[in-house]
Structure formats: structure tokens, C-alpha cells
Motif scaffolding. Structure first.
Motif, mmCIF file in Angstrom:
data_model
loop_
_atom_site.group_PDB
_atom_site.id
_atom_site.type_symbol
_atom_site.label_atom_id
_atom_site.label_comp_id
_atom_site.label_asym_id
_atom_site.label_seq_id
_atom_site.Cartn_x
_atom_site.Cartn_y
_atom_site.Cartn_z
ATOM 1 N N CYS A 179 -4.651 -6.939 1.357
ATOM 2 C CA CYS A 179 -3.543 -6.446 0.543
ATOM 3 C C CYS A 179 -3.751 -4.967 0.231
ATOM 4 N N LYS A 180 -2.652 -4.261 -0.002
ATOM 5 C CA LYS A 180 -2.715 -2.816 -0.205
ATOM 6 C C LYS A 180 -1.852 -2.384 -1.393
ATOM 7 N N THR A 181 -2.158 -1.208 -1.917
ATOM 8 C CA THR A 181 -1.237 -0.543 -2.818
ATOM 9 C C THR A 181 -0.166 0.129 -1.969
ATOM 10 N N MET A 182 0.928 0.524 -2.594
ATOM 11 C CA MET A 182 1.978 1.191 -1.819
ATOM 12 C C MET A 182 1.496 2.493 -1.188
ATOM 13 N N PRO A 183 0.783 3.368 -1.909
ATOM 14 C CA PRO A 183 0.288 4.587 -1.255
ATOM 15 C C PRO A 183 -0.609 4.292 -0.058
ATOM 16 N N ASP A 184 -1.448 3.270 -0.162
ATOM 17 C CA ASP A 184 -2.323 2.916 0.959
ATOM 18 C C ASP A 184 -1.523 2.391 2.150
ATOM 19 N N LEU A 185 -0.504 1.583 1.863
ATOM 20 C CA LEU A 185 0.333 1.056 2.942
ATOM 21 C C LEU A 185 1.053 2.191 3.663
#
Length: 226
Positions: A179-185
Motif C-alpha cells: 500500500c502507498k500514500t498518494m505522493p508515493d503512488l
């Protein structure tokens, strides 16, 4: 004994459908969700509706990780042709067994980690899949997806946010390894596309609100890097 006619004439078609082709059935995954957490189906189908509207008019769309493909029919309504894939043959068999002639699409077994899916597509999406891909396999998975996407094509990735995981069910958590944060995605997908547009989602509502409070993330990608 059941009635032969509905009290309101416009609903008679429902009985006619039941007599001619029986009742529609849920798939393996959606049947479990309907039994354990009925509202989850509303969220799932809303994700497919978002994809359908974003890819509306596409010539040929590829779905990666379709599971029982219950929501796939919503995308079929908006595109000219759709091919769905999953790495688990049990899901593919279930999907093909329930296939409707009215909403027909191709469903095949394919593991994206093993290589690109043959052909070229102007639309592509994977919902609730990337979080199941180990970080060390992520580049291979996304590279193989992008390899089958036309230069002018659009790819959509949907996944639960990292921030949502404390509230995820035990069954969901067991498979969520990436799973990721939006900035990471966004940063990850910018390695494959020049343009990545991100959206937040809470329950069935897609919006541009504060990503740290989003339960689900969408990334719409275009401008494939060579």
C-alpha cells in the motif's frame, strides 16, 4: 404459489427475464462480500463506474486482476471492446461461466509478472491489484502493463491508501503488501508516464480532497514514457 403477473405492468419484464434466462448470479468474490459486508459492493462498483467514465469511448481496454469481474460489465457499457485477465484460473473460470451474451467480453488467465499481455490497448486499468504486488516485483509488474499500452493510451491504477490500513479487515490486510500514500503512488507512476493525475476516494465518492484522509486512491496516467 407465486403470482404470474406483477401488480404494476411495467415490472412484468422482470418475470419474463426470470422465465427466459433465470436470475443473475454474483461471482465468487462479490458473493462473499455480499454475505459479509454488503456495503462493500457499493464501493467496488463505484470504482468501476469511475474507470468506465474515464475510459469511455476507448477502442480496446485491458483489465488486469479482474477477480470475478462482477464490476467489469460497467466498463463494458462504455468501451468498444474489453479483455479482462486474472492470474487465478478459478476466478477466470467463474467469470466465463457467468458470462452474459448481452455484456460479453474476453476473460483469460494471465500473470502480469510473467510478461506483457499480447496486443495493444488504448485503455488499461487495475483496481485493487498493485497493493498485492511485492515491492521488489513492482517495476516488473508496471513495466509489463505499460508495454501493452498504446503511446496515446490511458492507464488507471486504483488501490487502498496506506493511511486506510489500520481500518482494513483482517482478510484484506493479509494480501496487502504494498500500500502507498498518494505522493508515493504518483511518484512511482511518474517513472512510466509523463502525466499522472491523482484522486481521493471515500466510500463511493471520488474527489480531490485531502489525500491523507482518503480510504482509496486513483491515479490516471497518460503520456507513456518510451
Amino acid at each position: 404459489m407465486s403470482q404470474d403477473h406483477t401488480k404494476e405492468r411495467q415490472y412484468q419484464i422482470m418475470l419474463e427475464y426470470r422465465q427466459k434466462r433465470g436470475l443473475e448470479t454474483l461471482g465468487l468474490m462479490t458473493s462473499q462480500a455480499w454475505h459479509d459486508d454488503p456495503k462493500r459492493l457499493a464501493f467496488t462498483l463505484s470504482r468501476y463506474k469511475f474507470v468506465a467514465k474515464m475510459l469511455s469511448g476507448a477502442a480496446h481496454v485491458l483489465e488486469v486482476g479482474c477477480a470475478d469481474a462482477f464490476g467489469t460489465r460497467i466498463v463494458v457499457q462504455e468501451v468498444n471492446q474489453l479483455t479482462a485477465t486474472d492470474f487465478d484460473p478459478l476466478f477466470v473460470e467463474d467469470t466465463n461461466t457467468r458470462m452474459s451474451d448481452r455484456w460479453k467480453f474476453v476473460c483469460k488467465t494471465h500473470d502480469m509478472l510473467g510478461g506483457p499481455f499480447p496486443g495493444e490497448f488504448d485503455g488499461m486499468y487495475a483496481l485493487d491489484v498493485l497493493e498485492h504486488i511485492l515491492p521488489e516485483n513492482e517495476d516488473r509488474f508496471l513495466s509489463n502493463m505499460a508495454a501493452s499500452l498504446a503511446v496515446h493510451g490511458t492507464m488507471i491504477i486504483g488501490m487502498p491508501s496506506l493511511e486506510s490500513q489500520p481500518y482494513a479487515s483482517p482478510m484484506s490486510k493479509e494480501g496487502h503488501v504494498n500500500c502507498k500514500t498518494m505522493p508515493d503512488l504518483k511518484q512511482t507512476l511518474l517513472g512510466y508516464f509523463y502525466n499522472v493525475f491523482t484522486f481521493s476516494m471515500n466510500d463511493e465518492v471520488v474527489h480531490t480532497g485531502y489525500h491523507k484522509m482518503a480510504h482509496y486512491l486513483f491515479a490516471l496516467c497518460c503520456g507513456k514514457r518510451s
